[in-house]
Write a protein that holds these residues in place. Structure first.
Motif, mmCIF file in Angstrom:
data_model
loop_
_atom_site.group_PDB
_atom_site.id
_atom_site.type_symbol
_atom_site.label_atom_id
_atom_site.label_comp_id
_atom_site.label_asym_id
_atom_site.label_seq_id
_atom_site.Cartn_x
_atom_site.Cartn_y
_atom_site.Cartn_z
ATOM 1 N N ASP A 111 0.827 -1.297 0.062
ATOM 2 C CA ASP A 111 0.139 0.053 -0.049
ATOM 3 C C ASP A 111 0.861 1.336 0.142
ATOM 4 O O ASP A 111 0.409 2.116 -0.674
ATOM 5 N N ASP A 112 1.907 1.299 0.611
ATOM 6 C CA ASP A 112 2.702 2.355 0.888
ATOM 7 C C ASP A 112 4.384 2.017 0.127
ATOM 8 O O ASP A 112 5.032 0.839 0.528
ATOM 9 N N SER A 113 4.698 2.422 -1.020
ATOM 10 C CA SER A 113 5.806 2.058 -1.773
ATOM 11 C C SER A 113 7.035 2.176 -0.983
ATOM 12 O O SER A 113 8.174 1.701 -1.569
ATOM 13 N N ALA A 114 6.925 3.239 -0.177
ATOM 14 C CA ALA A 114 8.239 3.557 0.509
ATOM 15 C C ALA A 114 8.503 2.412 1.725
ATOM 16 O O ALA A 114 9.673 2.742 2.444
ATOM 17 N N GLU A 115 7.710 1.405 1.864
ATOM 18 C CA GLU A 115 7.928 0.505 2.950
ATOM 19 C C GLU A 115 9.190 -0.152 2.584
ATOM 20 O O GLU A 115 9.544 -0.236 1.640
ATOM 21 N N ALA A 116 9.858 -0.499 3.799
ATOM 22 C CA ALA A 116 11.309 -1.103 3.736
ATOM 23 C C ALA A 116 11.270 -2.354 3.105
ATOM 24 O O ALA A 116 10.186 -3.443 3.154
ATOM 25 N N GLY A 117 12.210 -2.558 2.146
ATOM 26 C CA GLY A 117 12.152 -3.872 1.177
ATOM 27 C C GLY A 117 11.461 -3.790 -0.095
ATOM 28 O O GLY A 117 11.630 -4.506 -0.801
ATOM 29 N N ALA A 118 10.431 -2.753 -0.295
ATOM 30 C CA ALA A 118 9.783 -2.559 -1.328
ATOM 31 C C ALA A 118 10.410 -2.201 -2.421
ATOM 32 O O ALA A 118 11.310 -1.467 -2.427
ATOM 33 N N GLY A 119 10.439 -2.775 -3.704
ATOM 34 C CA GLY A 119 11.108 -2.440 -4.958
ATOM 35 C C GLY A 119 10.414 -1.390 -5.783
ATOM 36 O O GLY A 119 9.593 -0.632 -5.090
ATOM 37 N N PRO A 120 10.648 -1.325 -6.858
ATOM 38 C CA PRO A 120 9.782 -0.233 -7.951
ATOM 39 C C PRO A 120 8.463 -0.380 -7.989
ATOM 40 O O PRO A 120 7.984 -1.645 -8.020
ATOM 41 N N GLY A 121 7.815 0.438 -7.743
ATOM 42 C CA GLY A 121 6.260 0.071 -7.690
ATOM 43 C C GLY A 121 5.734 -0.343 -6.391
ATOM 44 O O GLY A 121 4.582 -0.492 -6.424
ATOM 45 N N GLY A 122 6.506 -0.521 -5.493
ATOM 46 C CA GLY A 122 6.195 -0.949 -4.238
ATOM 47 C C GLY A 122 6.119 -2.438 -4.049
ATOM 48 O O GLY A 122 5.387 -2.933 -3.263
ATOM 49 N N GLU A 123 6.513 -2.874 -5.126
ATOM 50 C CA GLU A 123 6.560 -4.685 -5.035
ATOM 51 C C GLU A 123 7.432 -5.236 -4.061
ATOM 52 O O GLU A 123 8.620 -4.965 -4.038
ATOM 53 N N LYS A 124 7.318 -6.075 -3.173
ATOM 54 C CA LYS A 124 8.050 -6.827 -2.355
ATOM 55 C C LYS A 124 7.896 -8.268 -2.372
ATOM 56 O O LYS A 124 6.736 -8.907 -2.580
ATOM 57 N N ILE A 125 8.982 -8.943 -2.403
ATOM 58 C CA ILE A 125 8.973 -10.351 -2.386
ATOM 59 C C ILE A 125 9.119 -10.817 -1.064
ATOM 60 O O ILE A 125 9.990 -10.311 -0.322
#
Length: 353
Positions: A111-125
């Protein structure tokens, strides 16, 4: 401009060397002495890896990501190669220099693309290389949320994981009405008694053990559904926190980080924290359609821009009808399968967490 009475020549001019004259090389270190490891947890840029050396003795090594990896993320379940301080001693820090190929990936859009670990566009593995995604939902207290389960299924299907639904607290209510909604998906459903407040019965525990033994399984679910209780029963020394449900029926989060735990009988359980959101902005209609083998051939006759969301072809189509309805009418797939596909497709944009 020279001052009056002074003379200048070329020896007085300082020439800065150009960038092209600086010695550079594209050859990266081979790291032939790197040790293989398995990432068991991630915490604020530090990765705990299980390493086995030539003596077949295992140890936990704390590592950081090497600069040469660029922005490539490291996730729990990754196989990696490490160099540097790999002895596992206190305050030592190794470097992850390579990440192995992934056979599956569980990811979500933040929801927040600035979240730690999020990649481009806020996508996180979230997890790599898992075999199955075990979605844990309670029949009641808290009530099961079909939107959340649907989104988990989409993440599993598009990430090459086998989804399984585990319904807990079946001694308090009938799970059939909720489970029946997924009958067309051939989704395995495991029902067990109350998973919080008391120990699991031997039959329940045996059924869960059969499900996860010799596999890498990711457990997801809202707080209060009994997920951590399941983990503690399967791995007695896991010491994962368990908690209740607040008075308004919303689970409070009791686990704070994903962690891979070895099962005594073989395999791994990856326990995830309570999930507030499971964004799927990275998933396209075609991504999901690839997992419906019986429907995919029917899209050959779809109009350009069809998103398969309804008989009219969707917002981006040219106005012609989606061919999937005719494909089902011809008997190539069941109406229930098409309805399930479109329900999962619609769940990508919901906020039912």
């Amino acid at each position: 401009m020279s001052r009056l009475g002074e003379s200048w020549d070329n020896d007085d001019v300082r020439v800065r060397p150009s960038r092209s004259t600086r010695p550079r090389t594209k050859n990266r270190p081979r790291h032939s002495d790197a040790l293989s490891g398995f990432v068991v947890t991630v915490d604020r840029g530090r990765y705990t890896c299980l390493v086995e050396d030539g003596t077949r003795r295992e140890r936990l090594v704390t590592a950081m990501r090497a600069r040469e990896l660029g922005r490539r993320a490291v996730a729990v379940g990754d196989t990696v190669e490490l160099v540097g301080e790999t002895d596992g001693s206190i305050d030592s820090l190794a470097r992850i220099v390579r990440i192995g190929d992934r056979r599956s990936v569980l990811r979500r859009s933040q929801d927040d693309s600035a979240e730690a670990g999020a990649g481009p566009g806020g996508e996180k593995i979230l997890v790599a290389n898992a075999d199955q995604l075990v979605v844990v939902a309670a029949v009641t207290d808290p009530e099961p949320r079909p939107g959340f389960v649907d989104r988990c299924l989409v993440a599993a299907y598009t990430g090459d994981l086998d989804p399984v639904l585990v319904m807990t607290k079946t001694d308090l209510a009938d799970p059939a009405p909720f489970a029946d909604a997924y009958a067309a998906l051939d989704l395995p459903v495991l029902t067990i008694g109350r998973a919080t407040g008391r120990a699991l019965g031997p039959d329940d525990l045996a059924a869960v053990r059969d499900l996860v033994t010799d596999r890498v399984s990711v457990l997801v679910g809202h707080s209060g559904v009994g997920k951590s209780t399941l983990v503690n029963a399967l791995v007695p020394d896991a010491d994962r926190a368990t908690g209740g449900v607040s008075g308004v029926g919303k689970g409070r989060h009791t686990s704070t980080s994903a962690i891979a735990l070895r099962l005594p009988g073989g395999g791994w359980i990856i326990d995830t924290p309570g999930v507030r959101s499971f964004g799927l902005a990275h998933v396209t209609p075609d991504d999901l359609l690839e997992t419906f083998d019986d429907l995919l051939p029917g899209t050959v006759g779809c109009p350009p821009g069809c998103d398969h969301s309804g008989p009219d072809g969707g917002e981006g189509s040219t106005g012609a009808a989606c061919a999937l309805d005719a494909w089902v009418a011809a008997g190539h797939a069941t109406p229930e399968r098409l309805a399930s596909f479109r329900r999962l497709l619609a769940s990508r944009g919901t906020t039912d967490y």
